[in-house]
Design a protein around this motif. Sequence first.
Motif, PDB file in Angstrom:
ATOM      1  N   ILE A 151       0.842  -1.206   0.000  1.00  0.00           N
ATOM      2  CA  ILE A 151       0.000   0.000   0.000  1.00  0.00           C
ATOM      3  C   ILE A 151       0.871   1.249   0.000  1.00  0.00           C
ATOM      4  CG2 ILE A 151      -1.568   1.396   1.442  1.00  0.00           C
ATOM      5  CD1 ILE A 151      -2.860  -1.391   2.225  1.00  0.00           C
ATOM      6  N   PHE A 152       1.895   1.263   0.853  1.00  0.00           N
ATOM      7  CA  PHE A 152       2.737   2.456   0.932  1.00  0.00           C
ATOM      8  C   PHE A 152       3.694   2.574  -0.245  1.00  0.00           C
ATOM      9  CE2 PHE A 152       1.230   2.273   5.342  1.00  0.00           C
ATOM     10  CZ  PHE A 152       0.637   3.526   5.381  1.00  0.00           C
ATOM     11  N   VAL A 153       4.064   1.459  -0.853  1.00  0.00           N
ATOM     12  CA  VAL A 153       4.834   1.541  -2.102  1.00  0.00           C
ATOM     13  C   VAL A 153       3.975   2.211  -3.179  1.00  0.00           C
ATOM     14  CG1 VAL A 153       5.792   0.164  -4.002  1.00  0.00           C
ATOM     15  CG2 VAL A 153       6.430  -0.370  -1.645  1.00  0.00           C
ATOM     16  N   ILE A 154       2.717   1.815  -3.262  1.00  0.00           N
ATOM     17  CA  ILE A 154       1.811   2.385  -4.270  1.00  0.00           C
ATOM     18  C   ILE A 154       1.612   3.884  -4.034  1.00  0.00           C
ATOM     19  CG2 ILE A 154      -0.590   2.401  -5.091  1.00  0.00           C
ATOM     20  CD1 ILE A 154      -0.510  -0.722  -4.611  1.00  0.00           C
ATOM     21  N   THR A 155       1.365   4.288  -2.792  1.00  0.00           N
ATOM     22  CA  THR A 155       1.154   5.714  -2.544  1.00  0.00           C
ATOM     23  C   THR A 155       2.452   6.504  -2.715  1.00  0.00           C
ATOM     24  OG1 THR A 155       1.377   5.393  -0.139  1.00  0.00           O
ATOM     25  CG2 THR A 155      -0.861   5.370  -1.058  1.00  0.00           C
ATOM     26  N   TRP A 156       3.593   5.885  -2.422  1.00  0.00           N
ATOM     27  CA  TRP A 156       4.888   6.537  -2.639  1.00  0.00           C
ATOM     28  C   TRP A 156       5.084   6.805  -4.129  1.00  0.00           C
ATOM     29  CZ3 TRP A 156      10.196   3.753  -1.643  1.00  0.00           C
ATOM     30  CH2 TRP A 156      11.239   4.680  -1.718  1.00  0.00           C
ATOM     31  N   ILE A 195       1.955  13.170   1.639  1.00  0.00           N
ATOM     32  CA  ILE A 195       1.769  11.865   1.002  1.00  0.00           C
ATOM     33  C   ILE A 195       3.093  11.192   0.663  1.00  0.00           C
ATOM     34  CG2 ILE A 195       0.821  10.660  -1.012  1.00  0.00           C
ATOM     35  CD1 ILE A 195      -1.396  12.831  -1.047  1.00  0.00           C
ATOM     36  N   THR A 196       3.934  11.870  -0.112  1.00  0.00           N
ATOM     37  CA  THR A 196       5.091  11.196  -0.697  1.00  0.00           C
ATOM     38  C   THR A 196       6.145  10.826   0.334  1.00  0.00           C
ATOM     39  OG1 THR A 196       4.646  12.497  -2.684  1.00  0.00           O
ATOM     40  CG2 THR A 196       6.701  11.258  -2.628  1.00  0.00           C
ATOM     41  N   TRP A 197       6.606  11.782   1.141  1.00  0.00           N
ATOM     42  CA  TRP A 197       7.623  11.457   2.149  1.00  0.00           C
ATOM     43  C   TRP A 197       7.133  10.417   3.156  1.00  0.00           C
ATOM     44  CZ3 TRP A 197      12.582  11.363   2.950  1.00  0.00           C
ATOM     45  CH2 TRP A 197      13.422  12.234   2.267  1.00  0.00           C
ATOM     46  N   PRO A 198       5.953  10.604   3.771  1.00  0.00           N
ATOM     47  CA  PRO A 198       5.507   9.572   4.720  1.00  0.00           C
ATOM     48  C   PRO A 198       5.332   8.199   4.068  1.00  0.00           C
ATOM     49  CG  PRO A 198       4.243  11.578   5.035  1.00  0.00           C
ATOM     50  CD  PRO A 198       5.051  11.770   3.783  1.00  0.00           C
ATOM     51  N   SER A 199       4.834   8.169   2.839  1.00  0.00           N
ATOM     52  CA  SER A 199       4.652   6.886   2.159  1.00  0.00           C
ATOM     53  C   SER A 199       5.992   6.214   1.902  1.00  0.00           C
ATOM     54  CB  SER A 199       3.906   7.079   0.840  1.00  0.00           C
ATOM     55  OG  SER A 199       2.601   7.533   1.081  1.00  0.00           O
ATOM     56  N   GLY A 200       6.984   6.981   1.467  1.00  0.00           N
ATOM     57  CA  GLY A 200       8.314   6.420   1.228  1.00  0.00           C
ATOM     58  C   GLY A 200       8.915   5.852   2.508  1.00  0.00           C
ATOM     59  N   ILE A 201       8.798   6.605   3.590  1.00  0.00           N
ATOM     60  CA  ILE A 201       9.342   6.144   4.879  1.00  0.00           C
ATOM     61  C   ILE A 201       8.629   4.875   5.337  1.00  0.00           C
ATOM     62  CG2 ILE A 201       9.489   6.739   7.337  1.00  0.00           C
ATOM     63  CD1 ILE A 201       9.968   9.695   6.333  1.00  0.00           C
ATOM     64  N   LEU A 202       7.312   4.853   5.242  1.00  0.00           N
ATOM     65  CA  LEU A 202       6.552   3.677   5.679  1.00  0.00           C
ATOM     66  C   LEU A 202       6.785   2.477   4.761  1.00  0.00           C
ATOM     67  CD1 LEU A 202       3.300   5.455   6.863  1.00  0.00           C
ATOM     68  CD2 LEU A 202       4.947   4.210   8.294  1.00  0.00           C
ATOM     69  N   ALA A 203       6.936   2.701   3.466  1.00  0.00           N
ATOM     70  CA  ALA A 203       7.233   1.598   2.548  1.00  0.00           C
ATOM     71  C   ALA A 203       8.569   0.955   2.918  1.00  0.00           C
ATOM     72  CB  ALA A 203       7.266   2.092   1.100  1.00  0.00           C
ATOM     73  N   VAL A 204       9.567   1.777   3.184  1.00  0.00           N
ATOM     74  CA  VAL A 204      10.881   1.250   3.585  1.00  0.00           C
ATOM     75  C   VAL A 204      10.779   0.561   4.946  1.00  0.00           C
ATOM     76  CG1 VAL A 204      13.235   1.894   4.228  1.00  0.00           C
ATOM     77  CG2 VAL A 204      12.190   2.877   2.179  1.00  0.00           C
ATOM     78  N   PHE A 205      10.078   1.163   5.883  1.00  0.00           N
ATOM     79  CA  PHE A 205       9.919   0.570   7.214  1.00  0.00           C
ATOM     80  C   PHE A 205       9.281  -0.822   7.124  1.00  0.00           C
ATOM     81  CE2 PHE A 205       7.054  -0.314  10.780  1.00  0.00           C
ATOM     82  CZ  PHE A 205       7.984  -0.435  11.813  1.00  0.00           C
ATOM     83  N   PHE A 206       8.170  -0.928   6.387  1.00  0.00           N
ATOM     84  CA  PHE A 206       7.500  -2.228   6.292  1.00  0.00           C
ATOM     85  C   PHE A 206       8.324  -3.219   5.470  1.00  0.00           C
ATOM     86  CE2 PHE A 206       3.655   0.289   7.447  1.00  0.00           C
ATOM     87  CZ  PHE A 206       3.389  -0.371   8.637  1.00  0.00           C
ATOM     88  N   GLY A 207       9.094  -2.735   4.488  1.00  0.00           N
ATOM     89  CA  GLY A 207      10.006  -3.612   3.750  1.00  0.00           C
ATOM     90  C   GLY A 207      11.076  -4.181   4.661  1.00  0.00           C
ATOM     91  N   LEU A 208      11.653  -3.331   5.515  1.00  0.00           N
ATOM     92  CA  LEU A 208      12.663  -3.805   6.474  1.00  0.00           C
ATOM     93  C   LEU A 208      12.048  -4.771   7.487  1.00  0.00           C
ATOM     94  CD1 LEU A 208      14.647  -0.488   7.077  1.00  0.00           C
ATOM     95  CD2 LEU A 208      15.403  -2.505   5.779  1.00  0.00           C
TER      96      LEU A 208
END
Length: 182
Positions: A13-18, A61-74
Amino acid sequence: MEYYNYIKALHLIFVITWFAGLFYIPRLFVYQIEASHKPSPDKEILGEQLKLMAKRLWTIITWPSGILAVFFGLTLFYLNPYLIQNDWMQVKLGFVVLLIAYHLQTHVYFKQLQNDIVKKSSSFMRLWNEGATFILFAVIFLVLLKSAFNWIFGVIGIFVLALLLMLGFKLYKNIRKNNPRA
């Protein structure tokens, strides 16, 4: 591990919004740059509105999504550390690093335009806009094919896509030259 798929869903979800933010912000940059060449008062009115739109998109949208996408990926790596042993995953992580670099460079352009510093042309930003698209294609092929070798065909496809986009870009530029309202 029953929550693993929930973490994966949040990652996706956060990759998509990123990516949504990374796809749209360069378009706003194009409009900001073009507005900076308009006469007053259009220049000021459009410029301020586009800066506000870019600021909201980038910071909400973009910064929080990028951070959360990386967080959930890790988090996925923490829960399944064996993923890193896959060749396709190592190549994917290379593209993730490239995506982060793209994001950071886009942030540089964002800061410049927020301060009314125009260093790039709208044509450049139209091309820059395709950077995230190329990375997305590569990552999707890697994830679905799960092969470090078959991703090469995806990259060949990316170059074909790049060629088609460049041709389309030139065609559109010629159309706009002949009809500025196109």
